[in-house]
Write an enzyme that holds these catalytic residues in place. Structure first.
Site, short mmCIF file in Angstrom:
data_model
loop_
_atom_site.label_atom_id
_atom_site.label_comp_id
_atom_site.label_asym_id
_atom_site.label_seq_id
_atom_site.Cartn_x
_atom_site.Cartn_y
_atom_site.Cartn_z
N THR A 150 2.87 4.79 -1.66
CA THR A 150 2.65 6.02 -2.41
C THR A 150 3.02 5.71 -3.86
OG1 THR A 150 4.85 6.54 -1.55
CG2 THR A 150 3.00 7.73 -0.59
N ASP A 151 3.00 6.74 -4.73
CA ASP A 151 3.36 6.50 -6.14
C ASP A 151 4.87 6.34 -6.29
OD1 ASP A 151 0.66 8.68 -7.08
OD2 ASP A 151 0.75 6.49 -7.11
N ASP A 172 0.87 -1.18 0.00
CA ASP A 172 0.00 0.00 0.00
C ASP A 172 0.91 1.22 0.00
OD1 ASP A 172 -2.33 1.47 2.42
OD2 ASP A 172 -1.91 1.91 0.31
N1 SAM Z 1 -3.67 4.64 -0.30
C1 SAM Z 1 -2.58 5.48 -0.71
C2 SAM Z 1 -2.39 5.50 -2.20
O1 SAM Z 1 -3.03 4.71 -2.89
O2 SAM Z 1 -1.60 6.34 -2.64
C3 SAM Z 1 -1.31 5.06 0.01
C4 SAM Z 1 -1.50 5.12 1.48
S1 SAM Z 1 -0.19 4.98 2.57
C5 SAM Z 1 -0.33 6.56 3.25
C6 SAM Z 1 1.31 5.07 1.63
C7 SAM Z 1 2.44 4.89 2.63
O3 SAM Z 1 3.60 4.36 2.00
C8 SAM Z 1 2.89 6.21 3.29
O4 SAM Z 1 2.56 6.18 4.66
C9 SAM Z 1 4.41 6.24 3.06
O5 SAM Z 1 5.11 6.76 4.17
C10 SAM Z 1 4.70 4.77 2.83
N2 SAM Z 1 5.96 4.50 2.12
C11 SAM Z 1 6.46 5.16 1.05
N3 SAM Z 1 7.65 4.63 0.69
C12 SAM Z 1 7.91 3.58 1.55
C13 SAM Z 1 8.96 2.63 1.68
N4 SAM Z 1 10.01 2.64 0.85
N5 SAM Z 1 8.87 1.69 2.66
C14 SAM Z 1 7.81 1.67 3.51
N6 SAM Z 1 6.77 2.55 3.44
C15 SAM Z 1 6.81 3.50 2.46
#
Ligand code: SAM
Length: 289
Positions: free
Chosen positions: A167-168, A165
């Site tokens: 981010t982009d 889940d």
């Molecule tokens: N539902 C959302 C969407 O479709 O864009 C995504 C939700 S969630 C907030 C995305 C999470 O990924 C964020 O909390 C971000 O901090 C986390 N994230 C980004 N890169 C990451 C990584 N390399 N390892 C672990 N978590 C990561």
């Protein structure tokens, strides 16, 4: 005032920067948070229509009004397909919505959430307690604060389902779309295990599902996609990736037997929606070739 909020007349608006010249805008009825946190810029605000909204680096991540759509489809499709997932790994998902949905399955004995940004979890608990709905404190939950790409290369743990889940593919999320990361996900999956991923908005980002398919195909025998309509994600349907070495029939009759054994109150997911979600519109199927 941060770079994503703009005064328009006597109103304050959030303007998303999804793609060049495209993005969601929402009137800000109340700012709850707007500042840099470790790796990303976080904005949390109230909007009369969409409820409480949260954005990272100018991209809407989640809103309290429609988060159920995305969280149900990214979590229940692999869990009902697999049918007996005991150990689940969630990469990202700091808002706790996926974790909440995973823990609703009786078969789930442990859910490990690997999030790079501790603050997202803290903010989610503060501003969106109903999203995690106590999931962070469930005895089956393990929280690991680290880069998900590193975790799947190093952990000795094994999982029946891995849900990304993220981010982009920009900033800290970029590493979660690499061939090496997908090989790491395969490494931690038990035989027949399932990987599902957030796979972008095919109308605006046609390259994203195609790139995911190419990269996942190096590690998985079967790579497919399904769709969900999330009102606050710009550009229409969103694609979600489904990869495994095993073949899973996304057949409503077969799934109905599963859901009746573990009936859960849903807002979006049904066995029929599950089956139909894999019937991709022609432009999305073509974009994957
Ligand atoms: N539902 C959302 C969407 O479709 O864009 C995504 C939700 S969630 C907030 C995305 C999470 O990924 C964020 O909390 C971000 O901090 C986390 N994230 C980004 N890169 C990451 C990584 N390399 N390892 C672990 N978590 C990561």
């Amino acid at each position: 005032m941060g770079k994503y909020l703009h005064k328009i007349g006597d109103e304050l608006w959030f303007k998303e920067e999804m793609e060049e010249g495209i993005g969601h805008s929402a009137r800000v009825d109340k700012v709850l948070f707007d500042d840099e946190i470790d790796h990303q810029h976080l904005v949390v605000f109230e909007n009369a229509k969409y409820g409480r909204m949260f954005a990272l680096n100018g991209i809407i991540q989640m809103t309290s009004s429609d988060e159920f759509v995305y969280h149900e489809m990214l979590a229940h499709v692999p869990l009902y397909a697999h049918g007996e997932a005991k150990r689940v790994l969630i990469i990202g998902g700091g808002d706790g919505g996926i974790l909440r949905e995973v823990l609703r399955h009786k078969s789930c004995e442990s859910a490990t959430l690997v999030e790079i940004e501790k603050d997202v979890i803290e903010f989610a608990k503060q501003w969106f307690p109903e999203t995690s709905n106590g999931a962070f404190d469930d005895p089956r939950t393990n929280i690991v604060i680290t880069d998900g790409a590193k975790y799947v290369q190093e952990t000795d743990e094994r999982y029946d389902v891995v849900i990304v889940d993220s981010t982009d593919p920009v900033g800290p999320g970029e590493v979660l779309f690499t061939e090496e990361f997908y090989a790491g996900c395969k490494r931690v999956l038990t035989p027949g295990g399932i990987l599902t991923v957030q796979g972008g908005l095919p109308f605006l980002q046609p390259w994203e599902p195609k790139m995911i398919k190419e990269r996942q195909s190096k590690s998985f025998a079967n790579v497919d996609f399904y769709v969900a309509a999330v009102p606050t994600y710009t550009g229409g349907l969103m694609t979600l990736g489904f990869a495994s070495d095993a073949q899973y029939p996304h057949d409503a009759t077969w799934l109905r037997r599963r859901t009746s054994a573990n009936p859960l109150e849903m807002g979006y997911y049904t066995p029929e929606v599950h089956e139909a979600a894999f019937a991709l519109p022609a432009y999305i199927r073509k974009g994957l070739e």
